[in-house]
Design a protein around this motif. Structure first.
Motif, PDB file in Angstrom:
ATOM      1  N   LYS A  56       3.709  -9.482  36.172  1.00 57.36           N
ATOM      2  CA  LYS A  56       4.139 -10.615  35.350  1.00 57.36           C
ATOM      3  C   LYS A  56       5.282 -11.377  36.019  1.00 57.36           C
ATOM      4  O   LYS A  56       5.332 -12.612  35.984  1.00 57.36           O
ATOM      5  CB  LYS A  56       4.573 -10.136  33.963  1.00 57.36           C
ATOM      6  CG  LYS A  56       3.423  -9.658  33.086  1.00 57.36           C
ATOM      7  CD  LYS A  56       3.920  -9.214  31.712  1.00 57.36           C
ATOM      8  CE  LYS A  56       2.764  -8.738  30.838  1.00 57.36           C
ATOM      9  NZ  LYS A  56       3.231  -8.260  29.508  1.00 57.36           N
ATOM     10  N   THR A  57       6.182 -10.643  36.633  1.00 56.03           N
ATOM     11  CA  THR A  57       7.308 -11.288  37.317  1.00 56.03           C
ATOM     12  C   THR A  57       6.827 -12.090  38.514  1.00 56.03           C
ATOM     13  O   THR A  57       7.296 -13.208  38.756  1.00 56.03           O
ATOM     14  CB  THR A  57       8.333 -10.223  37.774  1.00 56.03           C
ATOM     15  OG1 THR A  57       8.696  -9.404  36.661  1.00 56.03           O
ATOM     16  CG2 THR A  57       9.581 -10.883  38.330  1.00 56.03           C
ATOM     17  N   PHE A  63      15.345 -11.382  39.457  1.00 59.99           N
ATOM     18  CA  PHE A  63      13.924 -11.066  39.343  1.00 59.99           C
ATOM     19  C   PHE A  63      13.644  -9.578  39.550  1.00 59.99           C
ATOM     20  O   PHE A  63      12.666  -9.052  39.019  1.00 59.99           O
ATOM     21  CB  PHE A  63      13.103 -11.925  40.309  1.00 59.99           C
ATOM     22  CG  PHE A  63      12.833 -13.311  39.799  1.00 59.99           C
ATOM     23  CD1 PHE A  63      11.791 -13.553  38.917  1.00 59.99           C
ATOM     24  CD2 PHE A  63      13.632 -14.379  40.170  1.00 59.99           C
ATOM     25  CE1 PHE A  63      11.538 -14.822  38.423  1.00 59.99           C
ATOM     26  CE2 PHE A  63      13.390 -15.661  39.691  1.00 59.99           C
ATOM     27  CZ  PHE A  63      12.343 -15.885  38.811  1.00 59.99           C
ATOM     28  N   THR A 112       7.210 -16.271  39.460  1.00 57.31           N
ATOM     29  CA  THR A 112       7.693 -16.834  40.723  1.00 57.31           C
ATOM     30  C   THR A 112       6.644 -17.755  41.348  1.00 57.31           C
ATOM     31  O   THR A 112       6.977 -18.803  41.901  1.00 57.31           O
ATOM     32  CB  THR A 112       8.066 -15.729  41.734  1.00 57.31           C
ATOM     33  OG1 THR A 112       6.908 -14.983  42.097  1.00 57.31           O
ATOM     34  CG2 THR A 112       9.109 -14.797  41.154  1.00 57.31           C
ATOM     35  N   ASN A 117       6.078  -5.739  37.517  1.00 56.23           N
ATOM     36  CA  ASN A 117       6.032  -6.513  38.767  1.00 56.23           C
ATOM     37  C   ASN A 117       5.032  -7.664  38.726  1.00 56.23           C
ATOM     38  O   ASN A 117       5.317  -8.759  39.212  1.00 56.23           O
ATOM     39  CB  ASN A 117       5.684  -5.573  39.926  1.00 56.23           C
ATOM     40  CG  ASN A 117       6.817  -4.637  40.265  1.00 56.23           C
ATOM     41  OD1 ASN A 117       7.420  -4.046  39.379  1.00 56.23           O
ATOM     42  ND2 ASN A 117       7.119  -4.490  41.538  1.00 56.23           N
ATOM     43  N   LEU A 155      14.323  -8.312  36.169  1.00 60.12           N
ATOM     44  CA  LEU A 155      13.260  -8.750  35.267  1.00 60.12           C
ATOM     45  C   LEU A 155      12.011  -7.896  35.452  1.00 60.12           C
ATOM     46  O   LEU A 155      11.333  -7.544  34.472  1.00 60.12           O
ATOM     47  CB  LEU A 155      12.930 -10.226  35.520  1.00 60.12           C
ATOM     48  CG  LEU A 155      11.852 -10.858  34.623  1.00 60.12           C
ATOM     49  CD1 LEU A 155      12.290 -10.840  33.170  1.00 60.12           C
ATOM     50  CD2 LEU A 155      11.547 -12.285  35.083  1.00 60.12           C
ATOM     51  N   SER A 156      11.714  -7.549  36.701  1.00 58.71           N
ATOM     52  CA  SER A 156      10.526  -6.726  36.967  1.00 58.71           C
ATOM     53  C   SER A 156      10.653  -5.344  36.332  1.00 58.71           C
ATOM     54  O   SER A 156       9.652  -4.726  35.956  1.00 58.71           O
ATOM     55  CB  SER A 156      10.297  -6.592  38.480  1.00 58.71           C
ATOM     56  OG  SER A 156      11.322  -5.835  39.077  1.00 58.71           O
TER      57      SER A 156
END
Length: 435
Positions: free
Chosen positions: A314-315, A303, A319, A312, A306-307
């Motif tokens: 959207k990530t 993650f 979660t 940040n 991914l961020s």
């Protein structure tokens, strides 16, 4: 002195997660909650209705534990703004970090003396003090993040801390399991093994923290007259509060952080007791908790990467959606659920995937959104107070619903907070402060 962005400095800072995360796993999540639940349910401890006596009042053991933890969070929420204001003014965050770490480690070791009904007071008292020590130290530890890592490094640095924390806590938990489940020369039993585990946690926490202390910067800014010590701290925190509430995105982020922290921290703290109530064996619970930690290492890494690609916010939304799914699965689990162990393992894997991810991203996202300042401890104290108040709300809500309806209803209620957090994040337009 190492400069901001130096890998050695970032690694030393992140290593405090290796030191303190054994408290989160062994004391908050795994061994102690299971030890407490088993001991308070034993014959001669609880009455026929399963209630125990504390301070002359009958309590549901789970509710008493909830309220004890909630009280510790209130204490931290009350004192941390003042102390962080003093730390920012005097430039001595490291002294406060060391002080709270020492309190937490010694209190954890003192849980050794909680052995039965007569020493319930020790179990409750040192649970509260250990929690104050842990969460108090986290305020000042987190405040160092913008001082050790550049903005573009902060997601990965925060994730590195959580990954180190998961790895270190797994190693110590495995050692604790050997103490608890193995008889050595016929001398050890499970209860004594658990007691020794509490001592090991304190020694590990205090010992490895020295590595972090050796590298962290600590520049003394000025001497404070004793009669003005708290006045200066109060003035500092008032100044930061005025600045913080002038930033729209910071306000919205703290609201969202408050909402999802109610769910995340309550689930982390109550997972072991939830499994015990569902009738899972201790080894199944420990195995699930270990699974959470292993998957947590992967989740924090994935993650954070991914961020870097999608941002940040959207990530964080991804979660939060997974946390909501965790609540619905937990709500549908009962003692009579077929293959309950398998479902609990699935639940553990999902929690692990997003547990470290949401915590590390929360820390780094907040750090990115801060203006350039020397008052990092004060800013992070608001971050910490938000989380502690959320913990109080979560634990009290969980305790009330558990005592009045069922533990499943408590889990479902947490989904509402995740939904509200998801919605509120949609109102954030940027995650970087623009001067």
């Amino acid at each position: 002195m190492l400069k901001i962005g130096d890998k050695k400095l970032i690694n030393a800072w992140a290593f405090y997660d290796w030191a303190n995360s054994v408290y989160s796993l062994v004391i908050s999540t795994a061994v102690f909650p299971i030890y407490y639940a088993g001991l308070t349910a034993s014959e001669g401890f609880a009455n026929a209705e399963g209630k125990i006596t504390f301070l002359g009042t009958l309590w549901n053991p789970t509710t008493l534990y909830n309220y004890a933890m909630a009280f510790s969070f209130l204490v931290v929420a009350f004192i941390s703004p003042m102390l962080s204001g003093i730390a920012d003014y005097a430039g001595n965050k490291k002294k406060f970090l060391k002080g709270f770490c020492l309190l937490g480690a010694l209190s954890v070791m003192s849980l050794y003396f909680f052995t039965g009904k007569e020493t319930l007071w020790a179990g409750i008292l040192f649970t509260i003090l250990a929690s104050i020590g842990f969460w108090g130290s986290i305020v000042f530890y987190n405040a160092y993040l913008p001082e050790v890592a550049l903005p573009e490094q902060q997601d990965n640095a925060s994730a590195k801390g959580f990954m180190l924390g998961y790895l270190g806590s797994i190693l110590l938990l495995l050692l604790c399991l050997v103490l608890i489940e193995t008889e050595v020369f016929g001398f050890y039993d499970k209860q004594f093994g658990s007691q020794l585990s509490f001592v090991l946690v304190g020694l590990w926490w205090l010992g490895f923290a020295q590595i972090t202390y050796a590298k962290l910067p600590n520049e003394e800014k000025k001497e404070i007259p004793k009669d003005n010590y708290f006045a200066k701290g109060l003035k500092e925190i008032k100044k930061v509060a005025k600045e913080l509430f002038a930033y729209r995105e910071l306000k919205i982020f703290l609201i969202s952080f408050f909402l999802w922290s109610i769910g995340v921290q309550t689930i982390i703290l109550m997972a072991g007791i939830f499994g015990t109530i569902l009738g899972l064996e201790t080894l199944n619970l420990i195995a699930t908790i270990l699974l959470v930690q292993f998957v947590g290492i992967i989740g924090a890494f994935l993650f954070s990467r991914l961020s870097n690609k999608i941002g940040n916010i959207k990530t964080l939304k991804i979660t939060i959606a997974i946390w909501g799914l965790v609540c619905f699965i937990g709500f549908n689990l009962t003692k009579d659920t077929p293959n309950i162990e398998m479902y609990f393992y699935i639940l553990g894997a999902l929690i692990g995937l997003v547990m470290g991810a949401i915590q590390s991203l929360a820390r780094s996202t907040y750090s990115k959104m801060l203006p350039k300042t020397e008052d990092n401890a004060s800013y992070f104290s608001f971050f910490d107070v938000t989380e502690k108040i959320a913990l109080v709300v979560g634990m009290v809500t969980f305790g009330i619903l558990n005592s009045m309806i069922s533990i499943q209803s408590s889990v479902l209620a947490l989904a509402v907070f995740f939904l509200a957090a998801f919605i509120s994040l949609s109102f954030i337009k940027k995650t970087k402060y623009v001067k």
